[in-house]
Write a protein that holds these residues in place. Structure first.
Motif, PDB file in Angstrom:
ATOM      1  N   LEU A 260     -18.629 -37.188   3.823  1.00 50.93           N
ATOM      2  CA  LEU A 260     -18.670 -36.915   2.391  1.00 50.93           C
ATOM      3  C   LEU A 260     -20.099 -37.098   1.895  1.00 50.93           C
ATOM      4  N   VAL A 261     -20.565 -36.164   1.060  1.00 53.28           N
ATOM      5  CA  VAL A 261     -21.931 -36.211   0.550  1.00 53.28           C
ATOM      6  C   VAL A 261     -21.905 -36.050  -0.961  1.00 53.28           C
ATOM      7  N   ALA A 262     -22.544 -36.961  -1.678  1.00 58.67           N
ATOM      8  CA  ALA A 262     -22.620 -36.857  -3.134  1.00 58.67           C
ATOM      9  C   ALA A 262     -23.648 -35.805  -3.518  1.00 58.67           C
ATOM     10  N   PRO A 263     -23.360 -34.959  -4.520  1.00 59.79           N
ATOM     11  CA  PRO A 263     -24.304 -33.912  -4.910  1.00 59.79           C
ATOM     12  C   PRO A 263     -25.431 -34.418  -5.793  1.00 59.79           C
ATOM     13  N   GLY A 264     -25.400 -35.684  -6.191  1.00 61.05           N
ATOM     14  CA  GLY A 264     -26.469 -36.217  -7.035  1.00 61.05           C
ATOM     15  C   GLY A 264     -26.335 -35.851  -8.492  1.00 61.05           C
TER      16      GLY A 264
END
Length: 492
Positions: A260-264
């Motif tokens: 999972l990667v946060a889009p900022g």
């Protein structure tokens, strides 16, 4: 959730290397997922069989038709769970999420209607209006209700530590700690943080407050293997982390571990985020929030119609409360206070008076007992509140006169909390975005703890509403408000 966090950078170029030969964890599908899916499938089969039996009971001549309806019903019982699986309604990703899960069920219902309609048109066989128009929509509704019930059960299990993902959070120290705090606060999301991996400069600081093991950015897979993690959550997608993320995703291939990667982007979620491919390069598209247009017109119309109907239906209750306030405490029935509405326009907000006359002038004397950590003044046991007022506040009945504000157009049924002018004067740029929409009689703050919420959390919820508003969100908030009022949590 995991995608609602600020952009961070993941250290220097030296920290962008992922160890090439760590122990490779093997994270298969958790056992609870299979049991949960099997239980849902059983409910869906029973619901389809029940709908089919009702149709058959109404048409006793079905065996004499060219295509016996009992065979069609039997096919329906098999086809319904298959369609739900095909639409992703049994994917672990949607379990407990709400809108995505319900959308998958709705799509399966439309697909089933389309298939039956096509068969009727193409073959000329009369499948029966009861089946196409009655049974299939009813089956879809029953399945949706079963999913709502299952979601409530799943969230309750997750609050007890069951049916969760074991997560390793990766990133710079501050962002990682913010994410850990968020996950622990929203435990119903099913994320159990078992370890952290941060930049070298942050390891000592994070280790002292995290409460879980802390490793480095190049130890992610080894840490995941050691603690049996099935999910890696990276708190940044910035350009300096691109190579790191690429290598990490390669290392995770074949392990079954989710990345999972946060889009900022803070508080932007749901339908505003889309992946748009551009010449093979996936780009995250962020739609602008909607502050005008036909949906706003519909919202305003529905607000006023609903407020008018509520005033008529609740007229006896409103009259009874007015008599109780007048009989138990000297002073006016209604308390009028200046609040700030959409685009900074001031308006007079109405409430049933729940305090003694002149309560505003006593705030300075009670300031030492203020329990708020922000711009508000809050006391759990406020001596200014009358006996009737305490009951009204517990049940949120003192807010009912705001229906007249909704009817007049200065407020909405759902929106951010209406702020005081003194609060607005101290707003920074981000908080002032709360004023882009009308304040609400209820909102995300109302269904998430009310006065028990920290100031920053209340602001975050209001900003989430402003950025992601939709008619569907309003409907969901209104449905949850009754439960929040009855629980009386955070009402004082």
């Amino acid at each position: 959730m995991l995608l609602d966090h600020t952009r961070v950078r993941l250290g220097s170029a030296a920290a962008v290397q992922v160890r090439t030969a760590p122990p490779r964890p093997q994270a298969g599908t958790p056992a609870w997922v299979g049991r949960y899916s099997l239980a849902l499938t059983a409910v869906e089969v029973l619901a389809a069989a029940g709908a089919g039996l009702i149709v058959l009971a109404g048409r006793p001549e079905t065996w004499s038709t060219s295509v016996p309806l009992p065979w069609v019903v039997a096919a329906l019982v098999l086809a319904w769970p298959v369609l739900l699986h095909a639409e992703g309604a049994h994917s672990e990703r949607v379990f407990g999420t709400g809108s995505d899960e319900y959308r998958a069920v709705g799509k399966a219902g439309f697909a089933l209607l389309a298939v039956l309609g096509f068969l009727t048109y193409a073959t000329g066989v009369d499948l029966g209006r009861e089946l196409v128009v009655g049974a299939v929509p009813a089956l879809t509704v029953v399945t949706l209700l079963s999913r709502v019930t299952a979601r409530c059960v799943l969230r309750r299990l997750r609050t007890r530590g069951w049916c969760t993902k074991r997560v390793v959070v990766v990133g710079r120290g501050t962002a990682v700690l913010e994410l850990v705090d968020r996950v622990r606060r929203e435990h119903y999301a099913g994320m159990d943080v078992v370890a952290l991996c941060v930049t070298p400069d942050d390891r000592n600081r994070v280790r002292g407050v995290a409460g879980v093991p802390v490793g480095g950015l190049d130890d992610v897979l080894a840490v995941a293997a050691e603690h049996g993690a099935d999910t890696i959550a990276v708190t940044s997608a910035s350009e300096t982390a691109a190579e790191y993320l690429r290598r990490l995703s390669w290392q995770l291939e074949g392990t079954g571990i989710e990345l999972l990667v946060a889009p900022g982007l803070v508080e932007v979620a749901g339908p505003r985020l889309h992946i748009r491919p551009l010449e093979g390069l996936p780009l995250l598209t962020v739609e602008q929030p909607r502050f005008a247009g036909w949906q706003r017109v519909v919202k305003g119309t529905l607000d006023r119609v609903a407020a008018a109907l509520a005033i008529v239906v609740l007229a006896p209750l409103l009259l009874g409360i007015a008599v109780a306030v007048t009989a138990t405490s000297p002073g006016p029935v209604l308390y009028r206070q200046e609040r700030v509405g959409v685009n900074g326009q001031a308006f007079t907000m109405l409430k049933f008076r729940s305090m003694v006359v002149g309560a505003d002038r006593q705030v300075d004397a009670l300031r030492a007992d203020n329990i708020s950590d922000g711009l508000l003044f809050k006391m759990k046991v406020d001596p200014r509140v009358t006996a009737v007022g305490r009951l009204l506040r517990r049940l949120s009945l003192d807010e009912l006169p705001q229906l007249f504000n909704v009817l007049g157009g200065s407020m909405s049924l759902v929106g951010p909390r209406p702020p005081l002018p003194g609060e607005v004067a101290r707003y920074d740029t981000s908080v002032s975005r709360r004023l882009l929409v009308k304040p609400g009689l209820t909102g995300l703050w109302q269904i998430s703890g009310r006065s028990d919420l920290p100031w920053e959390e209340a602001v975050r919820l209001d900003l989430r509403y402003v950025e992601n508003w939709s008619l569907a969100m309003d409907t969901l908030i209104l449905a949850k408000t009754a439960r929040a009022v009855l629980s009386r949590s955070g009402a004082y």
